[in-house]
Design a protein around this motif. Structure first.
Motif, short mmCIF file in Angstrom:
data_model
loop_
_atom_site.label_atom_id
_atom_site.label_comp_id
_atom_site.label_asym_id
_atom_site.label_seq_id
_atom_site.Cartn_x
_atom_site.Cartn_y
_atom_site.Cartn_z
N GLU A 25 0.83 -1.20 0.00
CA GLU A 25 0.00 0.00 0.00
C GLU A 25 0.87 1.26 0.00
OE1 GLU A 25 -3.40 2.18 2.70
OE2 GLU A 25 -3.06 0.04 2.96
N GLY A 26 0.68 2.08 -1.04
CA GLY A 26 1.40 3.33 -1.15
C GLY A 26 2.78 3.26 -1.78
N PHE A 27 3.22 2.07 -2.17
CA PHE A 27 4.56 1.91 -2.74
C PHE A 27 4.50 1.07 -4.01
CE2 PHE A 27 5.13 2.61 1.76
CZ PHE A 27 6.17 3.52 1.81
N GLU A 28 5.40 1.39 -4.94
CA GLU A 28 5.53 0.59 -6.15
C GLU A 28 7.00 0.35 -6.43
OE1 GLU A 28 3.90 2.63 -9.55
OE2 GLU A 28 5.34 4.25 -9.41
N ARG A 29 7.23 -0.70 -7.21
CA ARG A 29 8.58 -1.04 -7.64
C ARG A 29 8.59 -1.08 -9.16
NH1 ARG A 29 11.18 -3.66 -3.03
NH2 ARG A 29 9.64 -3.67 -1.36
N GLY A 30 9.68 -0.65 -9.75
CA GLY A 30 9.81 -0.68 -11.20
C GLY A 30 10.90 -1.64 -11.61
N PHE A 31 10.68 -2.29 -12.75
CA PHE A 31 11.69 -3.20 -13.28
C PHE A 31 11.65 -3.15 -14.80
CE2 PHE A 31 7.81 -5.59 -12.72
CZ PHE A 31 7.71 -6.38 -13.85
N HIS A 33 9.49 3.16 -5.12
CA HIS A 33 8.89 4.49 -5.18
C HIS A 33 7.68 4.62 -4.27
CE1 HIS A 33 7.28 8.17 -6.90
NE2 HIS A 33 6.21 7.54 -7.32
N PRO A 34 7.74 5.55 -3.28
CA PRO A 34 6.52 5.90 -2.55
C PRO A 34 5.62 6.69 -3.52
CG PRO A 34 8.50 6.63 -1.38
CD PRO A 34 8.91 6.22 -2.75
N ILE A 35 4.42 6.19 -3.79
CA ILE A 35 3.58 6.70 -4.85
C ILE A 35 3.26 8.19 -4.74
CG2 ILE A 35 1.30 6.48 -5.95
CD1 ILE A 35 1.59 3.43 -5.44
N ASP A 36 3.04 8.70 -3.54
CA ASP A 36 2.71 10.12 -3.36
C ASP A 36 3.95 10.97 -3.13
OD1 ASP A 36 0.00 9.66 -3.70
OD2 ASP A 36 -0.32 9.26 -1.57
N SER A 37 5.04 10.64 -3.78
CA SER A 37 6.31 11.31 -3.54
C SER A 37 7.08 11.45 -4.85
CB SER A 37 7.13 10.48 -2.55
OG SER A 37 8.46 10.90 -2.49
N ASP A 38 8.01 12.40 -4.86
CA ASP A 38 8.92 12.54 -6.00
C ASP A 38 10.16 11.66 -5.79
OD1 ASP A 38 10.01 13.64 -8.42
OD2 ASP A 38 11.23 15.01 -7.21
N LEU A 39 10.24 10.96 -4.69
CA LEU A 39 11.40 10.17 -4.34
C LEU A 39 11.39 8.80 -5.02
CD1 LEU A 39 13.81 10.64 -2.43
CD2 LEU A 39 12.54 9.34 -0.72
N HIS A 40 12.54 8.39 -5.52
CA HIS A 40 12.75 7.05 -6.07
C HIS A 40 14.04 6.50 -5.47
CE1 HIS A 40 10.00 8.52 -9.19
NE2 HIS A 40 9.78 7.26 -9.49
N GLY A 41 13.99 5.29 -4.95
CA GLY A 41 15.21 4.61 -4.54
C GLY A 41 15.72 3.82 -5.72
#
Length: 132
Positions: A59-65, A76-84
């Motif tokens: 909930e609230g987070f996604e991962r990209g591949f 990525h926290p969905i409601d954020s500009d931040l990406h790890g």
């Protein structure tokens, strides 16, 4: 500092403003995702090009591949500009000191890092990043 990088096959590329630090996540989900601790650089203003697939992992987070080679691209926290973004994807990973470890209470006892880092439990992570 603006940085660039790409996935294993080179089809996903990115530019991002890297914050000057490296972080590790020991949560069970990250370890399943990357096969060990997730070593990532927090970035803002990230722009990805190519076949990026997104997965809502919690909930609230996604991962990209990368949908071609399967490389992990971001957390990525969905409601954020931040990406790890994983440190291994950067063209130049220099100047990013290891500063923090998350979900230290889920870290297996089979490895340990020598660096002195800020350590956060899963509960502390949730309080800071999920519950405001």
């Amino acid at each position: 500092m603006n940085r660039t990088g790409n996935c294993l096959c080179g089809q996903v590329t990115f530019t991002a403003e890297a914050l000057p630090r490296l972080q590790a996540c020991h949560c069970s989900m990250c370890r399943k995702w990357v096969g060990g601790p997730f070593m990532a650089v927090p970035c803002t203003n990230a722009k990805f090009e190519g076949p990026v697939q997104r997965y809502a992992s919690s909930e609230g987070f996604e991962r990209g591949f990368c949908s071609v080679c399967g490389s992990s691209i971001f957390f990525h926290p969905i409601d954020s500009d931040l990406h790890g973004i994983p440190i291994g994807l950067f063209d130049d990973p220099s100047g990013l000191p290891f500063k923090a470890e998350f979900f230290i209470d889920q870290k297996p006892d089979c490895y340990a890092f020598a660096d002195e880092t800020r350590k956060m439990t899963g509960e502390e992570f949730d309080k800071k990043f999920r519950n405001g």
